[in-house]
Design a protein around this motif. Structure first.
Motif, PDB file in Angstrom:
ATOM      1  N   CYS A  27      25.434   0.128 -15.696  1.00  0.00           N
ATOM      2  CA  CYS A  27      25.632  -1.130 -14.971  1.00  0.00           C
ATOM      3  C   CYS A  27      24.368  -1.987 -15.015  1.00  0.00           C
ATOM      4  N   THR A  31      24.140  -5.618 -16.722  1.00  0.00           N
ATOM      5  CA  THR A  31      23.624  -6.767 -15.979  1.00  0.00           C
ATOM      6  C   THR A  31      22.566  -7.512 -16.802  1.00  0.00           C
ATOM      7  N   SER A 176      24.705  -5.338 -10.891  1.00  0.00           N
ATOM      8  CA  SER A 176      26.089  -5.723 -10.612  1.00  0.00           C
ATOM      9  C   SER A 176      27.014  -4.539 -10.904  1.00  0.00           C
ATOM     10  N   TYR A 177      27.989  -4.327 -10.010  1.00  0.00           N
ATOM     11  CA  TYR A 177      28.994  -3.278 -10.219  1.00  0.00           C
ATOM     12  C   TYR A 177      30.357  -3.866 -10.577  1.00  0.00           C
ATOM     13  N   ASP A 178      30.346  -5.087 -11.127  1.00  0.00           N
ATOM     14  CA  ASP A 178      31.604  -5.746 -11.501  1.00  0.00           C
ATOM     15  C   ASP A 178      32.233  -5.144 -12.748  1.00  0.00           C
ATOM     16  N   TYR A 245      24.514  -6.696  -1.607  1.00  0.00           N
ATOM     17  CA  TYR A 245      25.680  -5.812  -1.724  1.00  0.00           C
ATOM     18  C   TYR A 245      26.588  -5.917  -0.502  1.00  0.00           C
ATOM     19  N   LYS A 248      28.450  -9.339  -1.076  1.00  0.00           N
ATOM     20  CA  LYS A 248      29.344  -9.417  -2.238  1.00  0.00           C
ATOM     21  C   LYS A 248      30.432  -8.356  -2.224  1.00  0.00           C
ATOM     22  N   TYR A 249      30.079  -7.124  -1.821  1.00  0.00           N
ATOM     23  CA  TYR A 249      31.037  -6.011  -1.908  1.00  0.00           C
ATOM     24  C   TYR A 249      31.417  -5.430  -0.545  1.00  0.00           C
TER      25      TYR A 249
END
Length: 538
Positions: A27, A31, A176-178, A245, A248-249
């Protein structure tokens, strides 16, 4: 048209049932690549049973390379995946990175399905490689890269090691963990589930780090093998990432994947200051902390209490061995039994779970040394009911002083081929239980002793309520305290009798002492059993 895609793969080890941590390194690379305007896809074997098929379906001529993260336990699957990709697209470049190719770079590159090896911590190296391949530049200028000579594929070249400062984590962006199924990792990991059991609320936890490497020289550690000095991120940047985080998450708990979380006391205090100043309510999980930090001048009652107040809920302490001879003279750990005991004392009345990790399998370790470890774990459990433990086998690695000593017993050399390594470490069962590694103690016996020790500890510390819970399908038996108590006593005696069958000589008396102490004191009525991850299970 210019190639502009990079595929990254996290292969699934055969032994894996669930993976607590997402592929953080991939990840991070994704990124960084996206910042350089590359199109990136991650195919995660731990969350997609058909990840290889999906990779092959999307593979086209615009892909610069396929990068694969390779741990030793994942090697057999990585080999299969790489061969399939080469069969599908014979000109596709395959890049290996991670612990195994870092430890065995040249043997990996001898395989026809590996084109490049990124050595050690290589996020920036992977990005440089993508840029060089895209523009046609000479890759020999990229530090930290193994590759095959263009004229002679059997000739392997290395561009030279990078300094630890070249991969300083303070240079990294917020990861980013998208690119992955982050909900699976955020909500269904061990830590989120344990918190949910604790307060009956849904939690979402994400991986984060406050530093990389370690400046200590423990003989078994990969950081000492590769001379990875400790490099830290400022408290302000850590707090900023936590806020990112959370926003966003919707993350409320953080799994710290540092090897040495508590290295800097002032940074710990600063992080507490920031959380208190902004009235944050975050949980801190997996705080890897050296035992020698537990002193009245470093991590003391005041500091650990403040950390818990600000959300610390899961602490991990590397004990390694209860034997001073093994811990100090062999592993060169640099911690004392008194410091370990102090860690249990200052946390015993706090709502924080402490897991003590140990290792067995040192070449000169005797059965008495092993049971000194067991005795220490028992003592820690008596002091602190929230103590947990994990018992691991020693795995020596190229680059440390243990490796030459154990190579003859392991049938491993620094030039071992991928196929031979897979035969010894198939990633399916414990190679120790098959007797493939031998030393002074038969490690098959270790497996048996470990099993009965876990069983003994659970029974010795279990109260009647635990037995009732296990017998809930038999209400008449469950509600009869004489039957329940007799059943528990029988299991304890049976387990203890089995332990004595090992003819452990002088170790019988301390074991007998602890056994009697547990039976007479009966201190914990509602104690949960725990698995080898150190987390509570029902």
């Amino acid at each position: 048209m210019c190639k502009n895609k990079v595929f990254l793969i996290s292969p699934r080890a055969k032994v894996a049932q669930i993976k607590t941590y997402p592929p953080v390194a991939l990840c991070l690379i994704a990124t960084l690549l996206e910042q350089e305007l590359f199109q990136v896809k991650i195919f995660d074997g731990y969350n997609d049973a058909n990840y290889l098929e999906h990779c092959l379906e999307n593979l086209d001529s615009d892909v610069l390379y396929v990068g694969i993260s390779v741990m030793c336990a994942e090697l057999a699957e990585t080999k299969r995946v790489s061969e399939k990709i080469k069969k599908h697209s014979k000109d596709m470049l395959i890049v290996w990175g991670g612990n195994h190719p870092t430890l065995y770079p040249e043997s990996c590159l001898k395989e026809v399905y590996v084109d490049y090896v990124v050595h050690d911590e290589g996020a920036f190296t992977a990005v440089e490689l993508a840029n060089h391949l895209k523009t046609g530049k000479d890759v020999s200028t990229i530090k930290g890269l193994y590759y095959k000579d263009s004229q002679d594929s059997k000739e392997i070249r290395f561009t030279g090691k990078k300094s630890p400062e070249d991969e300083h984590p303070d240079k990294y962006p917020v990861i980013s963990y998208d690119y992955i199924d982050n909900k699976e990792y955020f909500e269904n990991n061990h830590f989120s589930k344990a918190l949910e059991q604790h307060d009956s609320k849904k939690h979402r936890s994400a991986c984060i780090f406050t530093g990389m490497g370690c400046s200590y020289s423990c003989l078994f550690c990969i950081n000492s093998c590769l001379n990875r000095s400790y490099r830290e991120i400022s408290a302000e940047k850590v707090y900023s990432a936590m806020k990112f985080y959370n926003k966003k998450y919707n993350i409320d708990s953080f799994i710290f994947i540092d090897d040495n979380f508590s290295f800097n006391k002032e940074k710990l205090i600063k992080l507490c200051d920031l959380l208190e100043k902004n009235n944050e309510n975050f949980y801190w999980l997996r705080l890897c902390t050296r035992g020698n930090y537990f002193t009245k001048d470093f991590i003391n009652q005041e500091l650990i209490t403040r950390m818990v107040k600000n959300g610390a809920r899961f602490l991990q302490v590397g004990v390694e061995s209860g034997s001073k001879r093994i811990r100090e003279d062999f592993y060169q750990k640099g911690i004392t039994t008194e410091q370990i005991i102090y860690s249990a004392k200052i946390t015993k009345n706090l709502p924080i779970l402490v897991k003590y990790t140990t290792i067995i399998g040192a070449p000169d370790e005797t059965i008495d040394d092993v049971f000194q470890t067991f005795h220490l774990l028992m003592k820690l459990k008596l002091i602190n009911k929230n103590a947990r433990y994990s018992i691991f086998h020693l795995m020596p690695q190229p680059g440390n002083k243990l490796f030459p000593t154990l190579m003859p017993h392991m049938n491993v050399t620094e030039s071992i081929s991928v196929d031979d390594f897979v035969k010894i470490f198939p990633g399916e069962e414990s190679y120790y239980s098959e007797g493939k590694i031998k030393n002074k103690i038969d490690l098959q016996q270790f497996e048996i002793v470990k099993f009965y020790f876990n069983f003994f500890m659970s029974l010795a510390l279990a109260g009647p309520d635990i037995v009732k819970n296990k017998l809930k399908i038999f209400p008449l038996i469950r509600d009869n305290r004489y039957i329940t108590g007799g059943f528990l006593a029988f299991l304890r005696l049976l387990c203890f009798w089995i332990l004595l069958r090992f003819k452990l000589r002088s170790t019988r008396f301390p074991l007998l002492f602890y056994f009697v102490a547990y039976v007479l004191r009966h201190p914990f009525k509602n104690l949960e059993l725990c698995n080898d991850d150190g987390l509570a299970i029902q």
